[in-house]
Design a protein around this motif. Structure first.
Motif, PDB file in Angstrom:
ATOM      1  N   MET A 134      33.874 -54.872   4.483  1.00  0.00           N
ATOM      2  CA  MET A 134      33.514 -55.241   5.927  1.00  0.00           C
ATOM      3  C   MET A 134      32.134 -55.478   6.460  1.00  0.00           C
ATOM      4  SD  MET A 134      36.518 -55.234   6.456  1.00  0.00           S
ATOM      5  CE  MET A 134      36.268 -55.654   8.230  1.00  0.00           C
ATOM      6  N   ALA A 135      31.002 -54.998   5.464  1.00  0.00           N
ATOM      7  CA  ALA A 135      29.838 -55.195   5.931  1.00  0.00           C
ATOM      8  C   ALA A 135      29.413 -56.545   6.108  1.00  0.00           C
ATOM      9  CB  ALA A 135      28.717 -54.608   4.982  1.00  0.00           C
ATOM     10  N   ARG A 136      30.179 -57.420   5.234  1.00  0.00           N
ATOM     11  CA  ARG A 136      29.932 -58.880   5.149  1.00  0.00           C
ATOM     12  C   ARG A 136      30.325 -59.456   6.519  1.00  0.00           C
ATOM     13  NH1 ARG A 136      32.313 -60.736  -0.561  1.00  0.00           N
ATOM     14  NH2 ARG A 136      30.914 -59.284  -1.965  1.00  0.00           N
ATOM     15  N   LEU A 137      31.323 -58.815   7.151  1.00  0.00           N
ATOM     16  CA  LEU A 137      32.014 -59.356   8.452  1.00  0.00           C
ATOM     17  C   LEU A 137      31.330 -58.907   9.683  1.00  0.00           C
ATOM     18  CD1 LEU A 137      34.277 -59.962   6.164  1.00  0.00           C
ATOM     19  CD2 LEU A 137      35.983 -59.594   8.075  1.00  0.00           C
ATOM     20  N   LEU A 138      30.607 -57.720   9.575  1.00  0.00           N
ATOM     21  CA  LEU A 138      30.131 -57.011  10.775  1.00  0.00           C
ATOM     22  C   LEU A 138      28.558 -56.840  10.480  1.00  0.00           C
ATOM     23  CD1 LEU A 138      33.015 -54.501  11.128  1.00  0.00           C
ATOM     24  CD2 LEU A 138      32.723 -56.514  12.473  1.00  0.00           C
ATOM     25  N   PRO A 139      27.807 -57.539  10.675  1.00  0.00           N
ATOM     26  CA  PRO A 139      26.536 -57.745  10.267  1.00  0.00           C
ATOM     27  C   PRO A 139      25.584 -56.857  11.297  1.00  0.00           C
ATOM     28  CG  PRO A 139      27.011 -59.736  11.732  1.00  0.00           C
ATOM     29  CD  PRO A 139      28.175 -59.321  11.374  1.00  0.00           C
ATOM     30  N   GLU A 140      24.893 -55.996  10.386  1.00  0.00           N
ATOM     31  CA  GLU A 140      23.970 -55.185  11.046  1.00  0.00           C
ATOM     32  C   GLU A 140      22.946 -55.571  12.353  1.00  0.00           C
ATOM     33  OE1 GLU A 140      20.759 -51.521   9.561  1.00  0.00           O
ATOM     34  OE2 GLU A 140      21.429 -53.194   8.245  1.00  0.00           O
ATOM     35  N   GLY A 141      22.953 -55.145  13.316  1.00  0.00           N
ATOM     36  CA  GLY A 141      22.105 -55.590  14.532  1.00  0.00           C
ATOM     37  C   GLY A 141      23.032 -56.018  15.454  1.00  0.00           C
ATOM     38  N   THR A 142      24.347 -56.433  15.155  1.00  0.00           N
ATOM     39  CA  THR A 142      25.339 -56.987  16.100  1.00  0.00           C
ATOM     40  C   THR A 142      26.314 -55.820  16.574  1.00  0.00           C
ATOM     41  OG1 THR A 142      24.841 -59.184  15.364  1.00  0.00           O
ATOM     42  CG2 THR A 142      26.925 -58.691  16.598  1.00  0.00           C
ATOM     43  N   TRP A 143      26.743 -55.242  15.152  1.00  0.00           N
ATOM     44  CA  TRP A 143      27.860 -54.441  15.179  1.00  0.00           C
ATOM     45  C   TRP A 143      27.330 -52.957  14.670  1.00  0.00           C
ATOM     46  CZ3 TRP A 143      32.319 -55.637  17.477  1.00  0.00           C
ATOM     47  CH2 TRP A 143      32.537 -57.241  17.524  1.00  0.00           C
TER      48      TRP A 143
END
Length: 316
Positions: free
Chosen positions: A260-269
């Motif tokens: 899921m980290a690939r779909l939900l980039p840090e800094g946005t989600w």
């Protein structure tokens, strides 16, 4: 033959055919045939079945022994304490999906989501409408947009909304994911997006339990090459339509949690994964960060499919 004798024979028959929950399923099917509930079967244990009831009961037992799910045989399924009509046009609501509704209610009633006097929510891929209708029943002052690509599924969902008295607060729209809402809502309109989308890799659909693989609609199961094709397209759409601080809830297979980290980039989600009652990682709870810039209009080619990985889970 009276009810007690019919139940005893049905239990033995289903057990012989390898049905694990033979006693329960025999009761559910006979209650359906006789127009009573499971308690009523024992209250009227000595009542003789009519010839029509006997024939109908035997037909349902044979169909169940062949693998057809009980929910399709009776045409209904319990979910969140409510009774939903189901047909073979929709996926049968699962107990684990109740976690999504429960978490949504926690967030929406806990003052942690953006929204003023009225909340605007979306249920993507609504199917039978179990999520949208449950939210409408247990959450006042809300408008829910429910989308599905299948007109037949939307018809079932709309009927369930009418039966539960919430049709006036759910807007059903035909189309792919959130694209119907992009035509009617400005960016940042939604407080929460709920999604129980197909997440089984295409190659694994045929390996599911026989009653699922043979009877439930593959349109509601097949999640593409790696099972995440629909979520990969949904995330940027949700980013556009959610208000800053809004939530995206996604049911997944436990094996997909590390991806899921690939779909939900840090800094946005920011996100976490909640476990179901069996202790499996089942629900992604993602919050759009308040500092995130407004989402750009969605293009279907923004996120490409990734190579298929080995699939070890199953939707059951």
């Amino acid at each position: 033959m009276d009810i007690a004798a019919a139940l005893a024979r049905a239990r033995a028959f289903l057990h012989q055919k390898g049905i694990e929950a033979a006693p329960l399923e025999a009761e559910v099917l006979l209650a359906h045939v006789t127009g009573t509930d499971r308690v009523g079967l024992y209250r009227e244990a000595n009542r003789p079945l009519s010839l029509e009831e006997e024939e109908k009961f035997q037909e349902l037992l044979q169909r169940r022994a062949a693998g057809e799910p009980v929910a399709y045989l009776t045409g209904c399924r319990e979910f969140m304490g409510l009774t939903f009509r189901v047909t073979r046009d929709v996926l049968i609501p699962r107990p684990e999906t109740e976690l999504l509704v429960e978490v949504a209610l926690e967030l929406l009633t806990g003052g942690t989501v953006p929204g003023e006097e009225r909340l605007f929510l979306a249920d993507v891929g609504t199917g039978s409408g179990a999520i949208a209708v449950s939210l409408a029943r247990y959450l006042g002052k809300s408008t829910i947009y429910a989308t599905d690509i299948s007109p037949a599924a939307l018809a079932v969902a709309a009927e369930n909304a009418r039966r539960q008295g919430v049709a006036g607060r759910i807007i059903f729209l035909a189309g792919d994911l959130l694209s119907p809402l992009q035509k009617v809502l400005p960016p940042g309109s939604l407080s929460l997006v709920a999604a129980n989308l197909p997440y089984i890799p295409s190659a694994a659909v045929g390996q599911l339990m026989p009653d699922v693989a043979r009877y439930e609609p593959h349109l509601a199961l097949d999640g593409g090459c790696d099972g995440l094709e629909f979520y990969r397209r949904l995330v940027p759409q949700a980013r556009e339509l959610l208000a800053p601080g809004g939530y995206l809830l996604m049911e997944i297979d436990p094996s997909q949690a590390p991806l899921m980290a690939r779909l939900l980039p840090e800094g946005t989600w920011r996100y976490r994964v909640r476990r179901d009652l069996a202790g499996r990682e089942r629900l992604v709870v993602a919050q759009l960060m308040a500092s995130s810039p407004p989402g750009k209009p969605f293009r279907g080619d923004v996120l490409k499919s990734r190579p298929c990985g080995e699939y070890t889970g199953e939707k059951n």
